[in-house]
Design a protein around this motif. Structure first.
Motif, PDB file in Angstrom:
ATOM      1  N   SER A 116       0.785  -1.237   0.000  1.00  0.00           N
ATOM      2  CA  SER A 116       0.000   0.000   0.000  1.00  0.00           C
ATOM      3  C   SER A 116       0.817   1.287   0.000  1.00  0.00           C
ATOM      4  O   SER A 116       0.579   2.182  -0.811  1.00  0.00           O
ATOM      5  N   SER A 119       2.324   1.974  -3.236  1.00  0.00           N
ATOM      6  CA  SER A 119       1.331   2.125  -4.302  1.00  0.00           C
ATOM      7  C   SER A 119       0.831   3.561  -4.407  1.00  0.00           C
ATOM      8  O   SER A 119       0.563   4.061  -5.507  1.00  0.00           O
ATOM      9  N   SER A 138      -1.925  -3.711  -3.739  1.00  0.00           N
ATOM     10  CA  SER A 138      -2.389  -2.896  -2.606  1.00  0.00           C
ATOM     11  C   SER A 138      -3.858  -3.151  -2.286  1.00  0.00           C
ATOM     12  O   SER A 138      -4.707  -3.141  -3.168  1.00  0.00           O
ATOM     13  N   THR A 140      -5.399  -1.418   0.362  1.00  0.00           N
ATOM     14  CA  THR A 140      -5.970  -0.265   1.064  1.00  0.00           C
ATOM     15  C   THR A 140      -7.055   0.369   0.204  1.00  0.00           C
ATOM     16  O   THR A 140      -6.805   0.787  -0.926  1.00  0.00           O
ATOM     17  N   LEU A 143      -7.009   3.867  -2.002  1.00  0.00           N
ATOM     18  CA  LEU A 143      -6.295   4.034  -3.269  1.00  0.00           C
ATOM     19  C   LEU A 143      -7.258   4.277  -4.438  1.00  0.00           C
ATOM     20  O   LEU A 143      -6.966   5.055  -5.339  1.00  0.00           O
ATOM     21  N   ARG A 156      -7.444  -0.777 -10.256  1.00  0.00           N
ATOM     22  CA  ARG A 156      -7.082  -1.737  -9.204  1.00  0.00           C
ATOM     23  C   ARG A 156      -7.551  -3.142  -9.595  1.00  0.00           C
ATOM     24  O   ARG A 156      -8.737  -3.353  -9.877  1.00  0.00           O
ATOM     25  N   GLN A 160      -9.829  -5.438  -2.235  1.00  0.00           N
ATOM     26  CA  GLN A 160      -9.972  -4.145  -1.573  1.00  0.00           C
ATOM     27  C   GLN A 160     -10.401  -4.384  -0.127  1.00  0.00           C
ATOM     28  O   GLN A 160     -11.282  -5.209   0.129  1.00  0.00           O
ATOM     29  N   TYR A 193      -2.218  -0.507   7.279  1.00  0.00           N
ATOM     30  CA  TYR A 193      -3.061  -1.618   6.834  1.00  0.00           C
ATOM     31  C   TYR A 193      -3.766  -2.280   8.020  1.00  0.00           C
ATOM     32  O   TYR A 193      -4.975  -2.555   7.971  1.00  0.00           O
TER      33      TYR A 193
END
Lengths: 422, 300
Positions: A116, A119, A138, A140, A143, A156, A160, A193
């Motif tokens: 994350s 990223s 990632s 998170t 994002l 992405r 998630q 995270y």
């Protein structure tokens, strides 16, 4: 002008020269001299340190897809060339590697396989350059969920946080109903995270099974060798259940050390990151009946295409794929389809192609086993999220239940509204 | 801050015993590593930043022997001895070249060794973390309950092993000829050389002993969790804190400071779970302000 049949000598010479040139460039010419003709994809990832194996599993997954593409002749003879470089999990290094890809290597796209923190750094680099970017690691939510961070050229393809949290809470609620788990504790790594995971899980659990009590929270440092202080806290509070987002070697150490206290005899463990082969096989005596999300296991989704994917990867590399592998595989699959469909690497056209695209995938649970890149936030949905209980040996997971994507979407909207991101 | 929770814990036998046992186990494992660090600094004047990497090597060596022999005791002893031998080579080939060098040179050398060893173990044993060596079968039994406090028998074994090591170290340093020579080397090596003692042998022996202790700590840590490249980086910070609190070069100081840090972590998790690291640093700052030479250190 001398004619041979219906063709002029000039036309014959032109045609044969062009054919010879094309053949030379695409086959017999040394690869290094043809390199500029290749479609270049830059991959910043983690190839050193404690999670190097995950970065390697990304590289393996990408190579598997790229080799197939190249073996089939590429795009009119243009091969894909992967350039994989180590960021050492450092955001500034990931940004530097990414800038080099764009400015020195002239890559056509970036597949960002960074955790994350890095990223977010990569996202800012590609926002400036306008280079197509597929985030494949990632988790998170911010994002892609936060509109101020989103950019037209970044997508992405990774899990998630909020999706997993809702899936996890829904599953936990079903166990709560069955076993009456009222008293909870959590053990999460002490960084962004871990805190996000803790917040979103209990936020979602409150919606499915209100009335539970949180007795305490442990926040071990990332890569902490000794969990005694957290475990004695658990032993003292005697919770009915523990939620943890520890991962990799940290989760292995935590389970091994907590087992010595007999913690899992009376307490249910919900470990969101346990069911990855590398982690489960490393736990010394993996207790039966721990709860985990299916990060990546061949047993879930229980489809032939998933088993085939696992088999192909295992045959090539002698090991099972990881959670990072499937995410990278789905990302490169979308990119290759886009390139084939469009016939070139125009970033605008590829972005338009990907946006809203529904595609069949071995990890898809949408209609016809599909995943979709949602148009409004450019993030993957309808990927497989399952929870089940552990077995000490392969297949490692049992009693797997699928998460319901309608419920996920519903609660995700509520969560986005809470955050002011809707 | 949950000060009432701490008070409740102290007056509740189950909590008090459980947290004390936990604190002792944390402290004793830390002592094994920190005592080697402080010994090397006290005698050789070298701040061995690579000490954590030696701890990591101990874990890998023991893992290797365990995977070949499946014998826990042999794995732990081999891990410690292997690192002791490695330490001897390290001292003879590299460290002794920088005894009188600038501190920055010593740190750079140690840092280079850390990077080399971290990469080397990945080349030899792979990039992925390894499953630890596990707990010996005899300790794979249900935990002991004392006033409702849960104590794993293996933790008691670790505490006992560490205490025996601390006692032996005390005997070696105070009651043997080698110990006297070590202390004399730390105070006035030139005088010792004038008396015909080869101080190079003493220095090599001390570094070897320090490395042995780091290896033993790593081997025992491998029984409680995963083994991974870079695992020494976190333990080295705590070891330095112990060294500063106890007094640079003081073995008894390291013993006391390790117990203090262990208890601070264990009871800190009850009172201030989000600030357990902060408590360690706070204690170190307090000691540096009130007694800069450390609790058992000598004023220079």
């Amino acid at each position: 002008m001398k004619r041979i049949g219906k063709y002029s000598r000039r036309k014959i010479l032109k045609t044969t020269s062009a054919a010879a040139a094309a053949l030379t460039l695409n086959s017999s010419f040394p690869a290094i001299l043809r390199a500029d003709n290749n479609i270049k994809i830059g991959v910043p990832t983690i190839l050193s340190g404690r999670v190097a194996q995950l970065g390697i599993s990304v590289s393996n997954a990408l190579k598997m897809a790229v080799n197939n593409f190249n073996d089939e002749g590429g795009l009119d003879g243009r091969n894909i060339e992967l350039i994989v470089r180590d960021s050492r999990a450092k955001p500034d290094e990931a940004a530097r590697v990414c800038r080099n890809f764009i400015n020195s290597d002239n890559v056509d796209a970036i597949i960002n396989a960074e955790a994350s923190g890095a990223s977010f750094a990569v996202q800012e680099v590609v926002r400036e350059s306008g280079t197509l970017c597929l985030h494949t690691v990632s988790e998170t939510s911010r994002l892609t969920a936060d509109p101020s961070i989103r950019t037209w050229n970044a997508f992405r393809f990774s899990r998630q946080g909020i999706h997993d949290a809702v899936g996890s809470a829904r599953y936990a609620a079903s166990v709560i109903k069955e076993k009456g788990l009222k008293k909870w504790m959590s053990v999460n790594p002490d960084y962004a995270y871990g805190r996000d995971s803790d917040d979103t899980f209990f936020w979602a659990l409150e919606r499915f099974a209100p009335g539970f009590e949180i007795l305490g929270k442990g926040w071990p440092k990332i890569f902490q060798p000794d969990y005694t202080e957290v475990i004695t806290q658990i032993a003292r509070e005697k919770p009915d259940a523990i939620y943890t987002s520890l991962w990799g070697g940290d989760l292995v150490s935590f389970i091994d050390q907590a087992s010595l206290y007999g913690i899992f005899k009376n307490t249910q463990l919900f470990a969101i990151n346990l069911a990855d082969y590398t982690t489960m096989s490393a736990v010394k005596n993996l207790p039966k009946g721990l709860h985990s999300a299916t990060r990546y296991v061949a047993a879930w989704p229980n489809t032939e295409s998933n088993r085939n994917y696992d088999q192909s990867y295992t045959n090539l590399y002698g090991d099972h794929p990881t959670n990072w592998s499937w995410e990278a595989s789905v990302g490169i699959d979308y990119l290759i389809s886009a390139i084939k469909e469009i016939g070139n690497t125009d970033n605008n056209k590829i972005a338009e192609y990907i946006k809203g695209k529904q595609k069949e995938s071995f990890m898809g649970v949408g209609e016809g086993n599909t995943v979709t890149i949602r148009e409004n936030d450019q993030t993957i949905v309808d990927y497989s999220i399952g929870w089940g209980t552990t077995l000490p040996k392969e297949p490692y997971m049992d009693n797997i239940q699928a998460a319901d994507w309608n419920t996920i979407a519903e609660l995700e909207k509520e969560w986005l509204a809470d955050k002011g991101w809707l | 801050m949950e000060i009432f929770a701490l008070f409740d814990c102290i007056i509740t036998p189950a909590c008090l015993i459980s947290q004390t046992a936990g604190g002792l186990k944390i402290g004793m494992l830390l002592f094994l590593v920190a005592s080697g660090l402080t010994l090397v600094f006290g005698v050789l004047g070298v701040i061995n930043f690579a000490h954590g990497a030696l701890y990591m090597l101990g874990a890998y060596f023991s893992w290797q022997v365990m995977s070949i022999t499946s014998h826990f005791g042999l794995a732990v002893i081999s891990g410690a001895i292997g690192v002791g031998i490695f330490g001897l080579l390290f001292e003879r080939l590299l460290i002794n070249k920088v005894y009188n060098a600038d501190l920055l040179v010593q740190i750079l050398l140690c840092y280079s060794v850390i990077l080399i060893l971290d990469d080397l173990v990945m080349i030899i044993w792979g990039d992925e973390f390894l499953s630890g060596i596990g707990v010996p079968e005899i300790f794979q039994v249900p935990p002991i309950f004392i006033f409702d406090a849960i104590i794993p028998p293996f933790h008691i074994a670790i505490i006992l092993i560490s205490m025996i090591v601390a006692f032996l170290l005390w005997i070696i340093m105070t009651k043997t000829k080698f110990g006297k020579l070590v202390r004399a080397t730390a105070i006035n090596p030139k005088m010792l050389e004038a008396l015909g003692v080869n101080t190079n042998v003493i220095k090599a022996g001390v570094f070897m002993l320090g490395s042995f202790l780091a290896g033993l700590g790593g081997a025992l840590a491998a029984s409680l969790g995963s083994v991974v490249s870079g695992m020494g980086n976190s333990i080295i910070i705590e070891s330095f804190i112990v060294t500063v609190i106890g007094g640079m070069g003081s073995i008894s100081g390291a013993f006391l400071a390790s117990i203090i840090i262990g208890m601070a972590r264990s009871f800190g998790a009850v009172a201030m779970p989000l600030f357990t690291d902060g408590i360690m640093f706070l204690i170190m700052v307090l000691v540096l302000v009130i007694k800069p030479e450390g609790l058992m250190g000598k004023k220079k």
